[in-house]
Scaffold this motif. Structure first.
Motif, short mmCIF file in Angstrom:
data_model
loop_
_atom_site.label_atom_id
_atom_site.label_comp_id
_atom_site.label_asym_id
_atom_site.label_seq_id
_atom_site.Cartn_x
_atom_site.Cartn_y
_atom_site.Cartn_z
N UNK A 211 -23.48 83.80 -32.37
CA UNK A 211 -24.69 84.59 -32.28
C UNK A 211 -25.13 84.73 -30.85
N UNK A 212 -26.42 85.07 -30.69
CA UNK A 212 -26.93 85.29 -29.35
C UNK A 212 -26.94 84.02 -28.51
N UNK A 213 -26.99 82.86 -29.18
CA UNK A 213 -26.97 81.60 -28.45
C UNK A 213 -25.57 81.19 -28.04
N UNK A 214 -24.55 81.92 -28.46
CA UNK A 214 -23.18 81.60 -28.10
C UNK A 214 -22.35 81.25 -29.31
N UNK A 215 -21.11 80.92 -29.06
CA UNK A 215 -20.16 80.60 -30.13
C UNK A 215 -19.73 79.15 -29.99
N UNK A 216 -19.74 78.44 -31.11
CA UNK A 216 -19.31 77.04 -31.12
C UNK A 216 -18.14 76.89 -32.07
N UNK A 217 -17.07 76.26 -31.57
CA UNK A 217 -15.85 76.11 -32.36
C UNK A 217 -15.41 74.65 -32.31
N UNK A 218 -14.95 74.14 -33.44
CA UNK A 218 -14.38 72.81 -33.48
C UNK A 218 -12.90 72.95 -33.84
N UNK A 219 -12.07 72.20 -33.16
CA UNK A 219 -10.62 72.24 -33.38
C UNK A 219 -10.12 70.81 -33.57
N UNK A 220 -9.13 70.65 -34.40
CA UNK A 220 -8.52 69.34 -34.60
C UNK A 220 -7.04 69.54 -34.90
N UNK A 221 -6.24 68.55 -34.54
CA UNK A 221 -4.81 68.66 -34.78
C UNK A 221 -4.15 67.31 -34.82
N UNK A 222 -3.04 67.24 -35.52
CA UNK A 222 -2.22 66.04 -35.61
C UNK A 222 -0.77 66.48 -35.65
#
Length: 619
Positions: A211-222
């Motif tokens: 949104x207007x406040x920005x984009x937040x993404x979480x990533x994880x991997x194994x």
């Protein structure tokens, strides 16, 4: 996830690779399925491997220490004085090298799927299988050591060992005990392949907000990753065993710990290879190499969790936790022919469990490593004439696999579980590019005449700043020349002592020596025992460096799109001197050893400003 080691420097490499990746691709709904095969072929030619053909000598100071004269006061001795007198503690010959040609195949199969589970969530999973064939040797030029029968194993399909037709020495064949691969029920390949290399992978990306406040993404991997078995530090070492011509002949002094009568030097410049210390023309106690028969491909489990946030269009922050756990890490050519309990006043050779061998330089896959890392990043993409990036990492890495060799007590490898060589605990790197806002097309002075713009416009400043803490260090000690049969190794820690007492962290006076750690915090252990100091328990000096570039660009008005750039690069711009690592060896003066005045002090370093000037024409 795969690292190839192509062998020693100077080797000729031929490694054609056929990449069939992505040869299967099918999209079904929200799934993207892929599969493929990677095939690699490695061949290595070594033209001149082997030991020093002119021979070598070892000097310990045992003769000038007076060890050969019973009832006479001894001194610490001096190795250089022994050299001047021409009396050695050991010697080694070298024989002509032979040509070695090695090769193997690496086959990998994989399948993976990308699943768009929801508009915000994407899941990845897959499976890879790796199989590396054991290295093969042209002319079967390779001998291993069978520790169960204490014999050298020739790759021959016969019950009785016979002298190989190519590159072998008849004297070395006659001198030592041999058996064949057939006689012990094995194939000529001898090495047992590792067939259990399954590597699952899984991960996801989830968009928490947008949104207007920005984009937040979480990533994880194994993921699980396998390394190839290198030729140079693995099977190639066994081409240096008898009866091949590139095996050196080793001679060791038989000076006893407590001679009952005067014992004269038995290895001298006049008689460097005494027949009394050899069998025929071969060494009495040759050093041999060993590759663990069921050597495994090193395997690493890696995992990560990342939180990213983009704001104000051009800015991004990232925080990541990264971890890994490795098993079957190589112990490279560590001597396993050492006793668990040292025997006082007994020559080192006589203490070795497997006779008649000297060192048994074994490459084994028993090491382990555990790593945890915090990563922080701030990035500004290029806009408004500025680009910047700052990255910081905190790393904790522990292992029991030294860079070279094996644990101090190879029978108890976990006693060497300590900080990983060359890995810094804290590390910060920042870089930037700034186009000065003056001149045509810039915020300031954009309407100045062309002559003024040629002076004030087109300037750019960029740089890279690096900060890091030191690398870990171990503290060994010197065995006094008057002691026979003491193996040495790491020192003892003095209980309650401050490790860094007297540290001169602000000094750069390397002429006198900069005191870095407290030498009184360490001492030699009791004679004929192993020290208790942990491996890599000290930290050396840190690192600071700035590299800065200043560039000026000129537009050529009569040549559309042509530009001339003049630049100056200032490496180590602030002329900062980084201290090197200190001398870490501790003296055993309490047992008559010579004092060492350099312990804990730094006498070197690096860092001096380098200026580079250049010009570039762009069109």
């Amino acid at each position: 996830g795969m690292v190839h080691d192509y062998g020693s420097v100077g080797a000729h490499i031929s490694a054609p690779t056929w990449n069939l990746t992505d040869n299967v691709s099918h999209v079904h709904g929200r799934h993207t399925i892929k599969g493929g095969v990677d095939i690699s072929r490695f061949r290595v030619w070594d033209q001149a491997s082997g030991n020093t053909p002119l021979g070598t000598f070892n000097f310990t100071g045992q003769w000038t220490a007076g060890r050969g004269w019973p009832g006479t006061p001894t001194s610490p001795g001096n190795a250089f004085a022994d050299y001047l007198l021409g009396v050695a503690s050991g010697s080694q010959t070298g024989l002509p090298a032979v040509s070695e040609v090695k090769g193997d195949w690496n086959l990998e199969f994989y399948a993976q799927d990308s699943w768009q589970a929801t508009p915000r969530l994407t899941v990845y999973y897959g499976l890879r299988y790796m199989y590396q064939t054991p290295w093969t040797f042209r002319d079967n030029l390779r001998t291993t050591l069978d520790l169960r029968n204490n014999k050298l194993v020739l790759p021959q399909d016969s019950a009785t060992p016979t002298l190989p037709p190519y590159g072998a020495s008849a004297a070395l064949f006659a001198a030592y005990p041999y058996e064949t691969t057939q006689s012990i029920g094995l194939s000529r390949q001898y090495i047992e392949p590792d067939k259990n290399n399954w590597a699952p992978r899984a991960g996801f990306v989830y968009r928490l907000s947008q949104g207007s406040a920005g984009t937040t993404v979480v990533r994880a991997g194994y993921g699980v990753y396998y390394n190839v078995i290198p030729a140079s530090r693995g099977p190639a070492i066994e081409a240096g065993n008898p009866p091949w011509g590139n095996t050196g002949q080793t001679y060791s002094s038989q000076l006893p710990g407590t001679p009952s009568s005067p014992f004269l030097p038995d290895i001298t410049f006049q008689n460097p290879f005494p027949s009394s210390l050899s069998t025929g023309s071969a060494a009495k106690n040759p050093g041999v190499f060993l590759l663990q028969r069921d050597f495994k491909n090193a395997v690493t489990q890696q995992w990560s969790l990342t939180l990213e946030h983009q704001f104000i269009n051009d800015w991004m922050v990232r925080s990541s936790y990264v971890g890994s756990q490795a098993h079957h890490v190589m112990w490279a050519q560590g001597d396993i022919n050492r006793p668990l309990v040292q025997i006082p006043n007994t020559p080192l050779q006589n203490q070795r469990p497997w006779q008649p061998w000297g060192t048994i330089a074994a490459s084994r896959s028993g090491g382990k490593q555990n790593l945890e890392q915090l990563q922080l990043e701030l990035t500004k993409r290029f806009s408004h004439s500025v680009m910047a990036q700052v990255q910081y990492s905190w790393t904790r890495s522990l292992d029991n696999a030294p860079w070279d060799g094996a644990p101090q007590i190879w029978q108890s490898p976990n006693l060497d579980y300590g900080n990983t060589e060359r890995v810094r605990r804290h590390y910060l790197v920042a870089n930037f590019v700034y186009e000065l806002p003056f001149g045509k097309g810039r915020h300031w002075l954009s309407s100045v005449p062309r002559g003024v713009d040629a002076v004030v416009g087109g300037w750019q400043v960029s740089g890279i700043a690096t900060y890091g803490t030191g690398t870990p260090l171990s503290v060994p000690f010197t065995v006094p020349a008057s002691y026979v049969g003491w193996w040495g190794g790491r020192a003892d820690v003095v209980a309650g002592a401050d490790l860094y007492a007297g540290k001169q962290s602000g000094s750069h006076d390397i002429g006198k020596g900069v005191q870095w750690f407290n030498p009184a915090a360490f001492t030699a252990p009791q004679p004929w025992t192993w020290g208790n100091a942990a491996r890599n328990m000290l930290w050396g000096p840190g690192l600071v460096n700035w590299d800065i570039s200043v560039a000026k660009e000129f537009r050529l008005p009569k040549l559309e799109g042509h530009r001339l750039q003049l630049r100056g690069d200032f490496l180590d711009a602030f002329n900062h001197f980084n201290l090197g690592n200190p001398s870490t060896t501790v003296a055993a003066t309490q047992y008559g050893g010579a004092p060492i005045t350099t312990t804990g002090k730094i006498f070197g370093g690096s860092g001096s400003r380098v200026v580079q000037l250049g010009a570039r024409y762009l069109f």
